[in-house]
Motif scaffolding. Structure first.
Motif, PDB file in Angstrom:
ATOM      1  N   ALA A 208       0.845  -1.271   0.055  1.00 12.53           N
ATOM      2  CA  ALA A 208      -0.096   0.030  -0.038  1.00 12.53           C
ATOM      3  C   ALA A 208       0.921   1.175   0.037  1.00 12.53           C
ATOM      4  N   ALA A 209       1.929   1.231   0.979  1.00 10.00           N
ATOM      5  CA  ALA A 209       2.836   2.413   0.843  1.00 10.00           C
ATOM      6  C   ALA A 209       3.411   2.526  -0.341  1.00 10.00           C
ATOM      7  N   LYS A 210       3.718   1.507  -0.978  1.00 12.13           N
ATOM      8  CA  LYS A 210       4.294   1.697  -2.392  1.00 12.13           C
ATOM      9  C   LYS A 210       3.581   2.373  -3.425  1.00 12.13           C
ATOM     10  N   GLY A 211       2.236   2.103  -3.313  1.00  8.15           N
ATOM     11  CA  GLY A 211       1.239   2.603  -4.209  1.00  8.15           C
ATOM     12  C   GLY A 211       0.953   4.099  -3.901  1.00  8.15           C
ATOM     13  N   ILE A 212       1.051   4.464  -2.460  1.00 10.43           N
ATOM     14  CA  ILE A 212       0.626   5.752  -2.308  1.00 10.43           C
ATOM     15  C   ILE A 212       1.958   6.674  -2.410  1.00 10.43           C
ATOM     16  N   SER A 213       3.023   6.061  -2.263  1.00  8.39           N
ATOM     17  CA  SER A 213       4.250   6.777  -2.384  1.00  8.39           C
ATOM     18  C   SER A 213       4.508   7.545  -3.917  1.00  8.39           C
ATOM     19  N   SER A 214       3.724   6.876  -4.770  1.00 12.19           N
ATOM     20  CA  SER A 214       3.821   7.519  -5.992  1.00 12.19           C
ATOM     21  C   SER A 214       5.494   7.535  -6.782  1.00 12.19           C
ATOM     22  N   GLY A 215       6.079   6.575  -6.509  1.00 13.04           N
ATOM     23  CA  GLY A 215       7.543   6.654  -6.822  1.00 13.04           C
ATOM     24  C   GLY A 215       8.407   7.339  -5.957  1.00 13.04           C
ATOM     25  N   GLY A 216       7.787   7.714  -4.594  1.00 12.54           N
ATOM     26  CA  GLY A 216       8.709   8.177  -3.597  1.00 12.54           C
ATOM     27  C   GLY A 216       9.334   6.848  -2.955  1.00 12.54           C
ATOM     28  N   GLU A 217       9.639   7.478  -1.651  1.00 11.60           N
ATOM     29  CA  GLU A 217      10.641   6.328  -0.800  1.00 11.60           C
ATOM     30  C   GLU A 217       9.636   5.551   0.218  1.00 11.60           C
ATOM     31  N   VAL A 218      10.088   4.100   0.236  1.00 16.62           N
ATOM     32  CA  VAL A 218       9.147   3.478   1.270  1.00 16.62           C
ATOM     33  C   VAL A 218      10.020   2.994   2.133  1.00 16.62           C
ATOM     34  N   VAL A 219      10.009   3.501   3.493  1.00 17.98           N
ATOM     35  CA  VAL A 219      11.010   3.121   4.412  1.00 17.98           C
ATOM     36  C   VAL A 219      10.376   2.319   5.546  1.00 17.98           C
ATOM     37  N   GLY A 220      11.031   1.179   5.904  1.00 23.15           N
ATOM     38  CA  GLY A 220      10.435   0.063   6.479  1.00 23.15           C
ATOM     39  C   GLY A 220      11.164   0.429   8.248  1.00 23.15           C
ATOM     40  N   VAL A 221      10.304   0.036   9.114  1.00 23.94           N
ATOM     41  CA  VAL A 221      11.029   0.336  10.360  1.00 23.94           C
ATOM     42  C   VAL A 221      10.842  -1.132  11.207  1.00 23.94           C
ATOM     43  N   VAL A 222      12.026  -1.643  11.708  1.00 21.04           N
ATOM     44  CA  VAL A 222      11.624  -3.026  12.689  1.00 21.04           C
ATOM     45  C   VAL A 222      12.230  -2.555  14.002  1.00 21.04           C
ATOM     46  N   LEU A 223      11.438  -2.950  14.939  1.00 21.25           N
ATOM     47  CA  LEU A 223      11.631  -2.679  16.408  1.00 21.25           C
ATOM     48  C   LEU A 223      11.882  -3.885  17.121  1.00 21.25           C
ATOM     49  N   GLY A 224      12.855  -4.160  17.950  1.00 30.79           N
ATOM     50  CA  GLY A 224      12.872  -5.166  18.872  1.00 30.79           C
ATOM     51  C   GLY A 224      14.132  -5.347  19.447  1.00 30.79           C
ATOM     52  N   GLU A 225      14.492  -6.646  19.982  1.00 32.04           N
ATOM     53  CA  GLU A 225      15.546  -7.090  20.947  1.00 32.04           C
ATOM     54  C   GLU A 225      16.812  -7.278  19.590  1.00 32.04           C
ATOM     55  N   LYS A 226      16.492  -8.424  19.114  1.00 27.85           N
ATOM     56  CA  LYS A 226      17.468  -8.873  17.947  1.00 27.85           C
ATOM     57  C   LYS A 226      16.744  -9.119  16.607  1.00 27.85           C
ATOM     58  N   VAL A 227      16.631  -7.999  15.924  1.00 27.49           N
ATOM     59  CA  VAL A 227      15.654  -8.133  14.966  1.00 27.49           C
ATOM     60  C   VAL A 227      16.382  -7.691  13.577  1.00 27.49           C
ATOM     61  N   SER A 228      17.657  -7.443  13.577  1.00 25.30           N
ATOM     62  CA  SER A 228      18.293  -6.970  12.363  1.00 25.30           C
ATOM     63  C   SER A 228      18.117  -7.801  11.353  1.00 25.30           C
ATOM     64  N   ASN A 229      18.339  -9.193  11.694  1.00 21.71           N
ATOM     65  CA  ASN A 229      18.080 -10.267  10.406  1.00 21.71           C
ATOM     66  C   ASN A 229      16.786 -10.182   9.974  1.00 21.71           C
ATOM     67  N   HIS A 230      15.704  -9.656  10.235  1.00 24.12           N
ATOM     68  CA  HIS A 230      14.704  -9.545   9.504  1.00 24.12           C
ATOM     69  C   HIS A 230      14.275  -8.343   8.501  1.00 24.12           C
ATOM     70  N   ALA A 231      15.460  -7.467   8.660  1.00 21.57           N
ATOM     71  CA  ALA A 231      15.225  -6.330   7.752  1.00 21.57           C
ATOM     72  C   ALA A 231      15.287  -6.276   6.266  1.00 21.57           C
ATOM     73  N   ASN A 232      16.128  -7.571   5.949  1.00 19.39           N
ATOM     74  CA  ASN A 232      15.861  -7.935   4.469  1.00 19.39           C
ATOM     75  C   ASN A 232      14.749  -8.105   3.849  1.00 19.39           C
ATOM     76  N   GLU A 233      13.924  -8.942   5.026  1.00 19.15           N
ATOM     77  CA  GLU A 233      12.831  -9.513   4.087  1.00 19.15           C
ATOM     78  C   GLU A 233      11.718  -8.168   3.858  1.00 19.15           C
ATOM     79  N   MET A 234      11.970  -7.013   4.633  1.00 20.93           N
ATOM     80  CA  MET A 234      11.077  -5.995   4.092  1.00 20.93           C
ATOM     81  C   MET A 234      11.554  -5.472   2.825  1.00 20.93           C
ATOM     82  N   VAL A 235      12.942  -5.368   2.436  1.00 20.84           N
ATOM     83  CA  VAL A 235      13.264  -4.898   1.239  1.00 20.84           C
ATOM     84  C   VAL A 235      12.747  -6.038   0.212  1.00 20.84           C
ATOM     85  N   ALA A 236      12.902  -7.430   0.514  1.00 18.17           N
ATOM     86  CA  ALA A 236      12.234  -8.325  -0.349  1.00 18.17           C
ATOM     87  C   ALA A 236      10.995  -8.020  -0.769  1.00 18.17           C
TER      88      ALA A 236
END
Ligand code: FAD
Length: 323
Positions: A26-54
């Motif tokens: 949805a963010a991608k559609g609304i951004s109309s070619g702008g930037e979509v920035v994911g946010v991941v919060l937690g204790e040890k969560v950095s390994n999940h970030a790539n999935e948001m990119v995928a």
């Protein structure tokens, strides 16, 4: 005009809830070619970030802190406030889940924004974004236009298709250090309350039992059917009140709101308060011995019969083709 959209990811049991990916789409559609920035919060969560990119995020911000190991409105609000101040996005999207429903108004109040909750679809009309959301317990839909300020919305699970996962998509991953002040709430233990591993609000098939099940022990036939179909088991409040099952399974106005591809209502009369939680299901099958039961008015397919005969037969037949 291209917009910068922030998507707040939600991780449960070490994986993202699917609605996170739907919100990215949805963010991608609304951004109309702008930037979509994911946010991941937690204790040890950095390994999940790539999935948001995928799934389509252009960039992901990772906020790791031991005080974010479990969701608390206080901790998350502090961290997200920092992210929003730093990024100054045009819009924020997140899932309309228990966590999303809790944190979104708190964050909106902190950043001085309005909030559109429980959006089931969106349209970009010129420069404006129009969200559609159910009102009057799903009996009508309203369109809400964001004319000014932040586009801040929670997205109902299972309504907006996620993009195809593409492992080769690339995006920047940044870690952001956010100091979290001492929290007034401490989560000591999280006790799981659902009886199958499948989350009701994101299940694509739900088998729900009502007071017609006549006893807690009889729910076993629903679990057998659910097992064969890969479905989650839900219930009417009638069944919960009669102590046939836990309130965690309750679907309806005062329970969970679900939008599966297939909803099988078993021994449920179809009271308006139940229908409010499931009427947007794509296909509804009702099984009831009373041909006049209200549930048949909203069902796509109806079986008039005794559920104790119908359910075992269905399970047997599905087993032949699915197992
Ligand atoms: P019933 O109405 O008793 O229906 C049982 C059905 O089973 C009947 O249609 C009967 O024909 C059928 N049946 C019986 N035996 C068999 C058999 N052997 N084979 C096949 N069919 C059989 N309800 C919710 O579900 N969710 C909510 O969130 C909710 N919120 C509420 C909020 C408020 C403020 C209020 C006042 C009520 C709320 N309710 C809610 C309750 C709601 O009004 C109904 O009472 C409830 O949904 C009824 O549950 P039921 O359909 O299982 O039971």
């Amino acid at each position: 005009m291209a917009k910068k959209m922030l998507v707040i990811g939600e991780i449960r049991d070490a994986q993202f809830r699917n609605v996170t990916f739907e919100a990215i789409a949805a963010a991608k559609g609304i951004s109309s070619g702008g930037e979509v920035v994911g946010v991941v919060l937690g204790e040890k969560v950095s390994n999940h970030a790539n999935e948001m990119v995928a799934y389509g995020a252009d960039r992901v911000i990772v906020v790791e802190n031991e005080k974010l190991a479990h969701y608390t409105p206080e901790g998350y609000a502090q961290a997200l406030n920092e992210v929003v101040n730093k990024e100054n996005p045009d819009g924020i999207l997140l899932g309309h889940t228990a966590v999303g429903r809790d944190i979104a108004p708190k964050l909106a109040a902190r950043i001085g924004s309005g909030l559109i909750s429980d959006a089931v679809s969106y349209d970009v009309v010129g420069e404006e974004v129009v969200f559609t959301r159910p009102i009057y317990s799903g009996k009508a839909f309203e369109k809400v236009v964001v004319t000014d300020g932040m586009i801040f919305a929670t997205i109902r699970p299972n309504n907006i298709a996620a993009l195809e996962k593409e492992e080769e998509r690339s995006g920047d991953i940044e870690s952001l250090d956010v100091p979290i002040m001492d929290l007034k709430t401490m989560i000591k233990e999280v006790v799981k309350n659902t009886s199958t591993g499948i989350d009701l609000s994101e299940a694509s098939i739900i088998v729900a039992g009502g007071r017609g099940m006549k006893g807690e022990e009889n729910f076993s036939i629903l679990y057998e059917l659910a097992d064969v179909l890969g479905a989650a088991v839900g219930a009417s409040r009638g069944a919960c009140d009669a102590e046939y099952c836990d309130y965690a399974l309750q679907i309806g106005q005062t329970g969970k709101v679900v939008t599966p591809d297939l909803y099988i209502a078993v021994g449920i009369s179809g009271a308006i308060q139940h229908v409010a939680g499931m009427s947007n299901s794509k296909v509804i099958v009702a099984i009831n011995k009373d041909p006049e039961a209200e549930i048949f008015q909203i069902a796509d397919y109806g079986i008039v019969g005794d559920l104790f005969e119908v359910i075992p037969k269905l399970t047997e037949e599905f087993k032949k083709v699915l197992v």
